[in-house]
Design an enzyme around this catalytic site. Structure first.
Site, PDB file in Angstrom:
ATOM      1  N   GLU A  16     -82.206   8.728 -66.678  1.00 58.54           N
ATOM      2  CA  GLU A  16     -82.485   8.460 -68.117  1.00 58.54           C
ATOM      3  C   GLU A  16     -81.498   7.642 -68.736  1.00 58.54           C
ATOM      4  OE1 GLU A  16     -85.544   8.750 -69.188  1.00 58.54           O
ATOM      5  OE2 GLU A  16     -85.556  11.011 -68.698  1.00 58.54           O
ATOM      6  N   GLY A 105     -95.867   8.799 -79.082  1.00 56.80           N
ATOM      7  CA  GLY A 105     -94.338   8.831 -79.571  1.00 56.80           C
ATOM      8  C   GLY A 105     -93.686  10.176 -79.043  1.00 56.80           C
ATOM      9  N   LEU A 108     -94.009   9.924 -73.405  1.00 52.89           N
ATOM     10  CA  LEU A 108     -94.927   9.664 -72.003  1.00 52.89           C
ATOM     11  C   LEU A 108     -95.301   8.236 -72.182  1.00 52.89           C
ATOM     12  CD1 LEU A 108     -96.632  12.981 -72.378  1.00 52.89           C
ATOM     13  CD2 LEU A 108     -94.656  12.600 -71.076  1.00 52.89           C
ATOM     14  N   SER A 109     -94.636   7.361 -72.692  1.00 53.26           N
ATOM     15  CA  SER A 109     -94.891   5.792 -72.536  1.00 53.26           C
ATOM     16  C   SER A 109     -96.284   5.350 -73.021  1.00 53.26           C
ATOM     17  CB  SER A 109     -94.756   5.373 -71.287  1.00 53.26           C
ATOM     18  OG  SER A 109     -93.481   5.185 -70.938  1.00 53.26           O
ATOM     19  N   SER A 110     -96.560   6.006 -74.205  1.00 50.97           N
ATOM     20  CA  SER A 110     -97.827   5.440 -74.971  1.00 50.97           C
ATOM     21  C   SER A 110     -97.656   4.001 -75.311  1.00 50.97           C
ATOM     22  CB  SER A 110     -98.391   6.377 -76.029  1.00 50.97           C
ATOM     23  OG  SER A 110     -96.934   6.350 -77.019  1.00 50.97           O
ATOM     24  N   SER A 111     -96.278   3.669 -75.589  1.00 50.95           N
ATOM     25  CA  SER A 111     -96.379   2.247 -75.877  1.00 50.95           C
ATOM     26  C   SER A 111     -96.431   1.326 -74.735  1.00 50.95           C
ATOM     27  CB  SER A 111     -95.031   1.918 -76.427  1.00 50.95           C
ATOM     28  OG  SER A 111     -94.556   2.842 -77.317  1.00 50.95           O
ATOM     29  N   GLU A 143     -91.691  -5.923 -76.227  1.00 54.45           N
ATOM     30  CA  GLU A 143     -91.159  -4.912 -76.753  1.00 54.45           C
ATOM     31  C   GLU A 143     -89.663  -5.063 -77.168  1.00 54.45           C
ATOM     32  OE1 GLU A 143     -92.244  -1.255 -75.372  1.00 54.45           O
ATOM     33  OE2 GLU A 143     -90.884   0.079 -76.345  1.00 54.45           O
ATOM     34  N   ASP A 155     -90.525   1.814 -68.108  1.00 50.34           N
ATOM     35  CA  ASP A 155     -91.943   2.354 -68.592  1.00 50.34           C
ATOM     36  C   ASP A 155     -92.756   1.600 -68.071  1.00 50.34           C
ATOM     37  OD1 ASP A 155     -90.106   4.392 -69.742  1.00 50.34           O
ATOM     38  OD2 ASP A 155     -90.746   3.562 -71.686  1.00 50.34           O
ATOM     39  N   TYR A 205     -81.684   4.601 -80.699  1.00 48.46           N
ATOM     40  CA  TYR A 205     -82.110   4.258 -78.897  1.00 48.46           C
ATOM     41  C   TYR A 205     -80.880   2.927 -78.959  1.00 48.46           C
ATOM     42  CZ  TYR A 205     -84.267   2.542 -74.847  1.00 48.46           C
ATOM     43  OH  TYR A 205     -84.456   2.053 -73.583  1.00 48.46           O
TER      44      TYR A 205
HETATM   45  C1  GLA Z   1     -87.473   4.912 -73.279  1.00 49.90           C
HETATM   46  C2  GLA Z   1     -87.393   3.277 -72.604  1.00 49.90           C
HETATM   47  C3  GLA Z   1     -86.961   3.187 -71.431  1.00 49.90           C
HETATM   48  C4  GLA Z   1     -85.583   4.192 -70.960  1.00 49.90           C
HETATM   49  C5  GLA Z   1     -86.090   5.585 -71.476  1.00 49.90           C
HETATM   50  C6  GLA Z   1     -84.795   6.190 -71.466  1.00 49.90           C
HETATM   51  O1  GLA Z   1     -88.519   5.259 -72.492  1.00 49.90           O
HETATM   52  O2  GLA Z   1     -88.438   2.589 -73.046  1.00 49.90           O
HETATM   53  O3  GLA Z   1     -86.814   1.878 -70.948  1.00 49.90           O
HETATM   54  O4  GLA Z   1     -84.540   3.304 -71.332  1.00 49.90           O
HETATM   55  O5  GLA Z   1     -86.481   5.517 -72.898  1.00 49.90           O
HETATM   56  O6  GLA Z   1     -84.657   6.563 -70.133  1.00 49.90           O
END
Ligand code: GLA
Length: 372
Positions: A16, A105, A108-111, A143, A155, A205
């Site tokens: 992470e 949000g 889980l990478s909806s974006s 992004e 992601d 972030y």
């Molecule tokens: C989000 C970002 C990723 C990564 C994670 C943390 O998902 O989109 O690029 O930095 O946070 O691991």
């Protein structure tokens, strides 16, 4: 011709906040999906409708400009159009509709699913053939530069290149990757959505990323070594400079350096079907994210603290950027129901709303379907 793209979400097994530090990550695509249908049309207007997200949005490809406010869902789609055209891929107008069972949000990478689905559908509709790894980079650029979230590449790669029943071990510096089989046997992966909403657009972030960059600058100055990223830093380098480094930067740096080592050890454990060790690394990762990197939250900590002592649970950690979102648990299938009940009870006792639970399959990345 109409195209449909099915884009999965992703869960990060370990690694992470290492991607934007040029490090290692180990995500996998999961069986929760965003579906995007796209039909090209003449002109330069895009109309996009997302089920459950209000009235259709209409915009022109000729007037796209990076956002200067908190991003909305449509900004991710606009950003992809902008980045594709910036890379020299001219697009025509299109009608787009989106339907998704991927929570928005929740980490889980909806974006990234929306970005990749948009990129894949629009390039197909415009007769363009672009390798998935390149599309992933274009989406990351959207992004970073349009939506203004300085995310790494994890992601987008996971959504684009995931493989059924495999995790993706990605070196975010070289972009080399390999697939590691997920032989879970009697175990499974349980995702628990804390329902604490997190917004990547939130400055926290981006601030973590700046802190890492600042750590690299300071370490280079103190040690007189030329570091380009935390990927190049060792624990010894950190220890040597510890006295001259502000405590907060030391802790951020230490987490990233340790997490990079953990990803490689955890990947080797997975390869050797040693799930017990894998679970141990998950727990260490969570402790680091909580204490050193400070991106967990009370709800995620409670989930981890509740499940870890349960018999049959091998490991647990927050997953994704943090500040809310989801936790991931590796556990025996037989104890899923009991664990679910315990977490619900723990949340009720705190007067928090009940989390959502998903036992997910690991699936292949993005898929394109032509609709005649
Ligand atoms: C989000 C970002 C990723 C990564 C994670 C943390 O998902 O989109 O690029 O930095 O946070 O691991």
């Amino acid at each position: 011709m109409k195209y449909k793209v099915i884009a999965p979400g992703r869960v990060n097994l370990i690694g992470e906040h290492t991607d934007y530090n040029q490090g290692f990550v180990l995500p996998a695509a999961i069986g929760l999906f965003l579906e995007l249908t796209c039909e090209s049309k003449q002109g330069r207007n895009i109309t996009a409708t997302a089920e459950g997200l209000g009235v259709p949005e209409i915009f022109s490809l000729d007037t796209l400009a990076p956002v200067i406010r908190d991003p909305l869902w449509i900004d991710y789609l606009k950003g992809v159009c902008w980045a594709l055209e910036k890379a020299g891929h001219l697009l025509s107008g299109a009608d787009i509709s989106i339907h998704s069972n991927l929570p928005i949000g929740s980490g889980l990478s909806s974006s990234a699913a929306l970005e990749l689905a948009t990129a894949k559908a629009l390039t197909a509709a415009n007769g363009l053939e672009i390798p998935l790894s390149e599309l992933a980079l274009i989406c990351q650029q959207a992004e970073n530069e349009f939506v203004k979230v300085r995310c790494g590449i994890m992601d987008q790669y996971a959504v684009a290149l995931g493989r059924k029943n495999h995790a993706l071990l990605l070196d975010c510096r070289s972009l080399d990757y390999k697939y590691i089989p997920l032989s879970l046997g009697k175990h499974c992966l349980l995702i628990i959505d804390s329902r604490v909403e997190r917004s990547l657009g939130s400055s926290v972030y981006n601030r973590r990323r700046e802190e890492c960059e600042e750590t690299v600058r300071r370490l280079s100055a103190i040690s007189k070594k030329e570091f380009n990223s935390l990927r190049e830093v060792t624990l010894d380098d950190l220890k040597e400079c510890c006295a001259y480094l502000p405590d907060i930067l030391y802790r951020r740096g230490r987490f990233v350096v340790e997490e990079n080592i953990r990803v490689q050890e955890a990947a080797a454990a997975l390869q050797g079907e040693d799930l017990l060790s894998f679970g141990y690394f998950m727990k260490r990762s969570h402790a680091g994210l909580r204490d050193l990197y400070e991106v967990s939250c009370p709800e995620l900590d409670l989930i981890v603290d509740t499940v870890v002592p349960v018999n049959g649970v091998l490991g647990a950690r927050m997953t994704g950027a943090g500040f809310g979102g989801c936790a991931l648990v590796l556990l025996e299938r037989d104890v899923v129901a009991a664990v679910t009940r315990q977490i619900e009870a723990a949340f009720t006792a705190m007067n928090w709303c009940k989390p959502y639970f998903y036992t997910v399959e690991i699936v292949q990345g993005i898929r394109l379907v032509e609709i005649p």
